[in-house]
Design a protein around this motif. Structure first.
Motif, short mmCIF file in Angstrom:
data_model
loop_
_atom_site.label_atom_id
_atom_site.label_comp_id
_atom_site.label_asym_id
_atom_site.label_seq_id
_atom_site.Cartn_x
_atom_site.Cartn_y
_atom_site.Cartn_z
N PRO A 50 53.13 57.00 20.33
CA PRO A 50 54.56 56.71 20.42
C PRO A 50 54.99 55.52 19.58
N THR A 82 50.56 54.23 29.81
CA THR A 82 51.21 55.52 29.61
C THR A 82 50.84 56.11 28.26
N ALA A 83 50.86 55.28 27.22
CA ALA A 83 50.47 55.76 25.89
C ALA A 83 49.03 56.28 25.90
N LEU A 346 59.01 55.65 23.35
CA LEU A 346 58.52 55.60 24.73
C LEU A 346 59.07 54.39 25.48
N TYR A 380 60.82 59.10 28.85
CA TYR A 380 60.28 58.51 30.07
C TYR A 380 59.23 59.46 30.62
N TYR A 381 57.98 59.02 30.60
CA TYR A 381 56.89 59.89 31.04
C TYR A 381 56.72 59.77 32.55
N ALA A 398 56.93 66.19 26.98
CA ALA A 398 55.96 65.10 27.10
C ALA A 398 54.54 65.63 27.16
#
Length: 501
Positions: A50, A82-83, A346, A380-381, A398
């Motif tokens: 991201p 998250t990444a 992200l 937004y994950y 996603a």
């Protein structure tokens, strides 16, 4: 019989083997270019990941209603977690190197540098290293409060009305080089390493599509040649200060001025791919399709440079259906001339509850869909509803991005990570519960323990998401009940319960 020395050696070897698979690979190696390909250590290196624009300063580029402000360590940790869950090997982060002209910026006033402004970037470098993620850091880019972006701030400092002066005026070039020196020579107190010596950083980027200024103003070959010469001047300066990191040209002019691809200092060349903005590039520009990526990559690699996709849109305003989007991802993954890519952009959870607010927010549905707004591009994950995207569509895309990242790096797609345990940040009045979100969480269960009992009763069975945080217990009382929250990933695997509160 083994001697004590041999037993000690074997013990150390076994210890290394046991922990090795827990450690990010090649964190101490620099990404290098060999011809048109990238390598890390002795292995080929391809990536997806991201853009996380705000890691150095929030509200500097796309306007943020809470900014400008430094992101918290939790926000940075959550973003990298998250990444990593999404398979990222590289993150591009503009505000880790480009901020100028504001009190919280790296360079608040011309020639005056603010060491405190590196605090978030320093932590982000350490967090990236922890996750085995490399960084692309632009050195001049967007600026929400500068007329004409970051370049506009340099022009304002020197009272130059013509944007082309940024590329040709010796005083402006010297001012920018001084900013570059301050960033590259900064010592990270968390690692003890100067940025120019840190292998966590993959590449320095000269600007954020700054050649578009010349292209859109009708600048001909002579003006484009000036941009190309500027790019080489900046690249040579960076290479003189720092010979180990890659130099990325993001002027964006190679399509109309391919001679820039023969500049000696350039390692990487890129463009930004948004069908959303095709109309801005003029009627003579063909529409952006999956084939556009392949065409650009072929042009760049024919000049013995590596090609990457610095930014591309992921949402329905860029690619109408998930099938259209998958065609783009498949094209990128199957083209060996494309070394990496990064989607825009992200976001992360906030410290207290829920997600960061939508950057460059808009309340008008038409502008939200067609203008410059995070309502369409902020991811937004695992997925939330915006004025432009449904939660289900964002969630599906996603997961497409996640699978694509593992395909790009040549590794099997793993199960989803177990989310970290949530943290309850507030319980108010009669059962209003707020919690700090967990990276990778799809939904949450909430349990209640009533006074005088030891039993935990599930009162919300995976019924809450980060969009429902805070959550109200419909049967809350004034009697001092305690609550705890459990996060679940996309495989239905539960986190550890939060501490009760």
């Amino acid at each position: 019989m083994l001697s004590p020395r041999k037993r000690t050696t074997l013990t150390l070897l076994f210890a290394i083997i046991l922990v090795a698979h827990h450690l990010p690979a090649q964190t101490d190696a620099f990404v290098q270019r060999i011809g048109t390909k990238l390598t890390l250590g002795s292995s080929p290196f391809r990536y997806s990941g991201p853009n996380i624009e705000w890691l150095g300063l929030e509200g500097y580029g796309p306007h943020d209603p809470m900014g400008p402000r430094y992101p918290s360590r939790f926000e940075i940790d959550d973003a990298f977690a998250t990444a990593s869950e999404m398979g990222a090997k590289v993150v591009r982060a503009q505000t880790m190197g480009d901020t100028v002209g504001c009190p919280l910026c790296i360079e608040p006033e011309e020639g005056k540098f603010n060491e405190a402004a590196f605090q978030a970037s320093d932590y982000a470098v350490a967090a990236a290293q922890k996750h085995g993620i490399k960084l692309i850091i632009p050195l001049v880019g967007d600026c929400a409060t500068c007329a004409g972006g970051g370049i506009g701030q340099y022009l304002a400092w020197h009272r130059k009305p013509n944007p082309q002066d940024f590329f040709i005026d010796p005083a402006l070039i010297a001012a920018y080089e001084k900013h570059i020196d301050a960033v590259l020579n900064h010592i990270n107190p968390l690692t003890g390493i100067r940025y120019k010596d840190d292998p966590t950083i993959m590449a320095w980027e000269n600007c954020n599509m700054c050649g578009l200024i010349t292209m859109l103003s009708g600048g001909g070959p002579a003006a484009l040649a000036q941009v190309s010469a500027w790019s080489e001047t900046i690249g040579a300066h960076i290479n003189q200060v720092d010979s180990r990191h890659l130099y990325l040209d993001t002027t964006g002019i190679f399509r109309v001025y391919p001679l820039i691809l023969d500049n000696k200092s350039i390692d990487l060349v890129t463009f930004e791919f948004y069908p959303h903005w095709d109309a801005l590039l003029g009627p003579n520009q063909p529409p952006t399709t999956a084939a556009t990526f392949t065409k650009d990559a072929a042009v760049v690699t024919s000049h013995s440079k590596a090609f990457i996709v610095n930014e591309f849109g992921w949402d329905r305003t860029d690619w109408k259906t998930t099938q259209d989007f998958q065609s783009v991802l498949d094209t990128i993954a199957s083209d060996p001339n494309i070394s990496g890519d990064g989607f825009w952009a992200l976001q992360a959870h906030l410290d207290n509850f829920g997600f960061q607010p939508i950057p460059a927010d808009a309340t008008n549905p038409t502008f939200a869909e067609h203008g410059e707004s995070g309502q369409w591009w902020a991811l937004y994950y695992p997925g939330v509803k915006t004025l432009v995207n449904t939660a289900d569509d964002m969630a599906a895309r996603a997961q497409q991005l996640r699978t694509h990242a593992y395909v790009m790096s040549g590794t099997p797609v793993p199960k989803h990570m177990t989310p970290p345990r949530p943290v309850i940040t507030a319980t108010v009045l009669v059962g209003l519960i707020a919690w700090r979100g967990s990276a990778g969480a799809i939904n949450y269960s909430i349990e209640r323990n009533d006074p005088g009992t030891k039993e935990w009763k599930t009162i919300c069975d995976r019924c809450a998401t980060d969009s429902d945080d805070p959550w109200a217990d419909p049967h809350g009382t004034l009697g001092g009940a305690h609550y705890r929250v459990i996060a679940y990933n996309a495989d239905g695997v539960a986190s550890q319960p939060s501490d009760p509160r």
